[in-house]
Design a protein around this motif. Sequence first.
Motif, PDB file in Angstrom:
ATOM      1  N   ASP A  57       0.874  -1.167   0.000  1.00  0.00           N
ATOM      2  CA  ASP A  57       0.000   0.000   0.000  1.00  0.00           C
ATOM      3  C   ASP A  57       0.914   1.221   0.000  1.00  0.00           C
ATOM      4  O   ASP A  57       1.602   1.497   0.993  1.00  0.00           O
ATOM      5  N   LEU A  58       0.950   1.959  -1.089  1.00  0.00           N
ATOM      6  CA  LEU A  58       1.891   3.064  -1.222  1.00  0.00           C
ATOM      7  C   LEU A  58       1.533   4.269  -0.363  1.00  0.00           C
ATOM      8  O   LEU A  58       2.319   5.220  -0.295  1.00  0.00           O
ATOM      9  N   THR A  59       0.379   4.238   0.290  1.00  0.00           N
ATOM     10  CA  THR A  59       0.049   5.313   1.224  1.00  0.00           C
ATOM     11  C   THR A  59       0.630   5.046   2.605  1.00  0.00           C
ATOM     12  O   THR A  59       0.571   5.910   3.481  1.00  0.00           O
ATOM     13  N   ASP A  60       1.172   3.834   2.815  1.00  0.00           N
ATOM     14  CA  ASP A  60       1.801   3.475   4.084  1.00  0.00           C
ATOM     15  C   ASP A  60       3.305   3.726   3.966  1.00  0.00           C
ATOM     16  O   ASP A  60       3.973   3.126   3.117  1.00  0.00           O
ATOM     17  N   PRO A  61       3.877   4.611   4.781  1.00  0.00           N
ATOM     18  CA  PRO A  61       5.295   4.970   4.629  1.00  0.00           C
ATOM     19  C   PRO A  61       6.249   3.780   4.669  1.00  0.00           C
ATOM     20  O   PRO A  61       7.207   3.726   3.889  1.00  0.00           O
ATOM     21  N   ALA A  62       5.995   2.823   5.543  1.00  0.00           N
ATOM     22  CA  ALA A  62       6.890   1.671   5.640  1.00  0.00           C
ATOM     23  C   ALA A  62       6.833   0.822   4.379  1.00  0.00           C
ATOM     24  O   ALA A  62       7.858   0.363   3.870  1.00  0.00           O
ATOM     25  N   GLN A  63       5.626   0.594   3.849  1.00  0.00           N
ATOM     26  CA  GLN A  63       5.483  -0.197   2.636  1.00  0.00           C
ATOM     27  C   GLN A  63       6.007   0.564   1.415  1.00  0.00           C
ATOM     28  O   GLN A  63       6.560  -0.037   0.478  1.00  0.00           O
ATOM     29  N   LEU A  64       5.865   1.876   1.425  1.00  0.00           N
ATOM     30  CA  LEU A  64       6.417   2.690   0.347  1.00  0.00           C
ATOM     31  C   LEU A  64       7.935   2.580   0.306  1.00  0.00           C
ATOM     32  O   LEU A  64       8.534   2.489  -0.773  1.00  0.00           O
ATOM     33  N   ARG A  65       8.563   2.545   1.459  1.00  0.00           N
ATOM     34  CA  ARG A  65      10.025   2.405   1.504  1.00  0.00           C
ATOM     35  C   ARG A  65      10.463   1.064   0.921  1.00  0.00           C
ATOM     36  O   ARG A  65      11.517   0.969   0.279  1.00  0.00           O
ATOM     37  N   LEU A  66       9.646   0.025   1.119  1.00  0.00           N
ATOM     38  CA  LEU A  66       9.948  -1.287   0.551  1.00  0.00           C
ATOM     39  C   LEU A  66       9.953  -1.225  -0.974  1.00  0.00           C
ATOM     40  O   LEU A  66      10.846  -1.772  -1.637  1.00  0.00           O
ATOM     41  N   VAL A  67       8.976  -0.548  -1.546  1.00  0.00           N
ATOM     42  CA  VAL A  67       8.911  -0.410  -3.000  1.00  0.00           C
ATOM     43  C   VAL A  67      10.036   0.493  -3.501  1.00  0.00           C
ATOM     44  O   VAL A  67      10.578   0.289  -4.591  1.00  0.00           O
ATOM     45  N   ALA A  68      10.408   1.479  -2.700  1.00  0.00           N
ATOM     46  CA  ALA A  68      11.500   2.375  -3.085  1.00  0.00           C
ATOM     47  C   ALA A  68      12.805   1.609  -3.274  1.00  0.00           C
ATOM     48  O   ALA A  68      13.632   1.975  -4.121  1.00  0.00           O
ATOM     49  N   GLU A  69      13.000   0.535  -2.506  1.00  0.00           N
ATOM     50  CA  GLU A  69      14.200  -0.286  -2.686  1.00  0.00           C
ATOM     51  C   GLU A  69      14.220  -0.897  -4.079  1.00  0.00           C
ATOM     52  O   GLU A  69      15.268  -0.955  -4.733  1.00  0.00           O
ATOM     53  N   ALA A  70      13.076  -1.354  -4.555  1.00  0.00           N
ATOM     54  CA  ALA A  70      12.994  -1.896  -5.908  1.00  0.00           C
ATOM     55  C   ALA A  70      13.186  -0.800  -6.945  1.00  0.00           C
ATOM     56  O   ALA A  70      13.803  -1.018  -7.998  1.00  0.00           O
ATOM     57  N   ALA A  71      12.681   0.395  -6.658  1.00  0.00           N
ATOM     58  CA  ALA A  71      12.807   1.514  -7.598  1.00  0.00           C
ATOM     59  C   ALA A  71      14.262   1.893  -7.830  1.00  0.00           C
ATOM     60  O   ALA A  71      14.626   2.331  -8.928  1.00  0.00           O
ATOM     61  N   ARG A  72      15.100   1.713  -6.842  1.00  0.00           N
ATOM     62  CA  ARG A  72      16.517   2.085  -6.972  1.00  0.00           C
ATOM     63  C   ARG A  72      17.237   1.261  -8.025  1.00  0.00           C
ATOM     64  O   ARG A  72      18.256   1.684  -8.570  1.00  0.00           O
ATOM     65  N   GLU A  73      16.712   0.075  -8.315  1.00  0.00           N
ATOM     66  CA  GLU A  73      17.347  -0.805  -9.293  1.00  0.00           C
ATOM     67  C   GLU A  73      16.666  -0.761 -10.659  1.00  0.00           C
ATOM     68  O   GLU A  73      17.102  -1.427 -11.593  1.00  0.00           O
ATOM     69  N   ALA A  74      15.614   0.027 -10.784  1.00  0.00           N
ATOM     70  CA  ALA A  74      14.811   0.018 -12.007  1.00  0.00           C
ATOM     71  C   ALA A  74      15.429   0.885 -13.102  1.00  0.00           C
ATOM     72  O   ALA A  74      15.930   1.975 -12.845  1.00  0.00           O
ATOM     73  N   ASP A  75      15.352   0.383 -14.329  1.00  0.00           N
ATOM     74  CA  ASP A  75      15.699   1.183 -15.501  1.00  0.00           C
ATOM     75  C   ASP A  75      14.479   1.936 -16.015  1.00  0.00           C
ATOM     76  O   ASP A  75      14.610   2.966 -16.677  1.00  0.00           O
ATOM     77  N   LEU A  76      13.308   1.391 -15.735  1.00  0.00           N
ATOM     78  CA  LEU A  76      12.047   2.006 -16.142  1.00  0.00           C
ATOM     79  C   LEU A  76      11.095   1.977 -14.959  1.00  0.00           C
ATOM     80  O   LEU A  76      10.893   0.924 -14.351  1.00  0.00           O
ATOM     81  N   LEU A  77      10.531   3.116 -14.643  1.00  0.00           N
ATOM     82  CA  LEU A  77       9.587   3.238 -13.533  1.00  0.00           C
ATOM     83  C   LEU A  77       8.285   3.807 -14.085  1.00  0.00           C
ATOM     84  O   LEU A  77       8.270   4.906 -14.642  1.00  0.00           O
ATOM     85  N   VAL A  78       7.204   3.041 -13.958  1.00  0.00           N
ATOM     86  CA  VAL A  78       5.900   3.469 -14.466  1.00  0.00           C
ATOM     87  C   VAL A  78       4.955   3.682 -13.287  1.00  0.00           C
ATOM     88  O   VAL A  78       4.608   2.735 -12.574  1.00  0.00           O
ATOM     89  N   HIS A  79       4.549   4.926 -13.104  1.00  0.00           N
ATOM     90  CA  HIS A  79       3.630   5.283 -12.011  1.00  0.00           C
ATOM     91  C   HIS A  79       2.196   5.198 -12.531  1.00  0.00           C
ATOM     92  O   HIS A  79       1.666   6.153 -13.107  1.00  0.00           O
ATOM     93  N   SER A  80       1.540   4.060 -12.324  1.00  0.00           N
ATOM     94  CA  SER A  80       0.151   3.934 -12.768  1.00  0.00           C
ATOM     95  C   SER A  80      -0.829   3.740 -11.618  1.00  0.00           C
ATOM     96  O   SER A  80      -2.040   3.672 -11.842  1.00  0.00           O
ATOM     97  N   ALA A  81      -0.330   3.667 -10.387  1.00  0.00           N
ATOM     98  CA  ALA A  81      -1.237   3.557  -9.237  1.00  0.00           C
ATOM     99  C   ALA A  81      -2.000   4.861  -9.053  1.00  0.00           C
ATOM    100  O   ALA A  81      -1.442   5.948  -9.199  1.00  0.00           O
ATOM    101  N   GLY A  82      -3.261   4.749  -8.749  1.00  0.00           N
ATOM    102  CA  GLY A  82      -4.048   5.961  -8.530  1.00  0.00           C
ATOM    103  C   GLY A  82      -5.440   5.630  -8.048  1.00  0.00           C
ATOM    104  O   GLY A  82      -5.937   4.511  -8.234  1.00  0.00           O
TER     105      GLY A  82
END
Length: 245
Positions: A57-82
Motif C-alpha cells: 500500500d503506497l500510502t503506508d510509509p513503511a510499505q512505500l520504503r519497501l517499494v522504493a528499494e525496488a525503484a533504486r534498481e529500475a531502468d524504467l519506472l511506471v507510475h500507474s497507481a491511482g
Amino acid sequence: MELDGRTALVTGASSGIGAATAAVLAAAGCRLVVTGRDEHRLTEVAERTGARSVVADLTDPAQLRLVAEAAREADLLVHSAGVGWAGDLAAMPPDSVAGLVALNLTAPVLLTQAALPGMSRRRRGHVVFVSSIAVVGVRDEEVYAATKGGLRAFAASIRFQAAARGVGVTTVFPGAVRTPFFGNRGRPYTRGFPRMVAPAAVAEAVLDGVRRERGEVFVPRWLSAAARLHGAFPGAFHRAARRAG
C-alpha cells in the motif's frame, strides 16, 4: 530506450492500466517488478508476465520504503497507481483527501526520488507518469484533478535534470478508461462522449512514449486539442465544459 532485458517497476499493477502496462512491457522483454494492494490479482498478473510481485500500500510509509528499494534498481519506472473520488468537495472526508494526495502524488514523487540516482549513475532510464486529462479541471473531482496536475508539473520540472543525465520522462494523459476506477471513485462513468478506451490503449501509449522518448502523450490523441484549448483559452474551455455538463 531499448527495453529488452531492462528492469521495469510498475505500480498499480494489480488491475487496469497497470496490469495492461505490465503485459506490454513483458512482451517487450523487460524484467518486471509489479506492485499493488490486491494480493490475489497481483499474483495473477505476476504469473502471466513472469514478474516479481511486491504487495504494498503506497500510502503506508513503511510499505512505500519497501517499494522504493525496488525503484533504486529500475531502468524504467511506471507510475500507474491511482485512486479517485467524485462528489461535492464539502462532503469529501479528510482521510479521503489525504489518501488521494498520498497515492496519486506523494508516492510517485518519493519513488522517483529513489529511482533517479541509479538511473543517472547508469546513464540510462525512463520514468513514466500516468496522469489524466483531468488536469484541465473536472467538476466534482477537484482533489483528483489537483493531484494529476501536480504530477504534470513535477514531471515537467524533473525533465530538466533527467535529460542531462540520460534519463527520459514521459507523462501520459488518458481520458476515460475502462477500468475499476470509476466504480471505486463512488460514481460510474455515464457520459456517451468521450467514449471510454481500453487499458491496453494506454499501455501501448506508455510503450510508445518510452521508445520514442516522448514528453507528453494523450490517449486518445485528439484530447491534446482539448488541453491546448484549455491552455490558450481557459475561459472559453470552461464555458464549453459547463454547457457539456
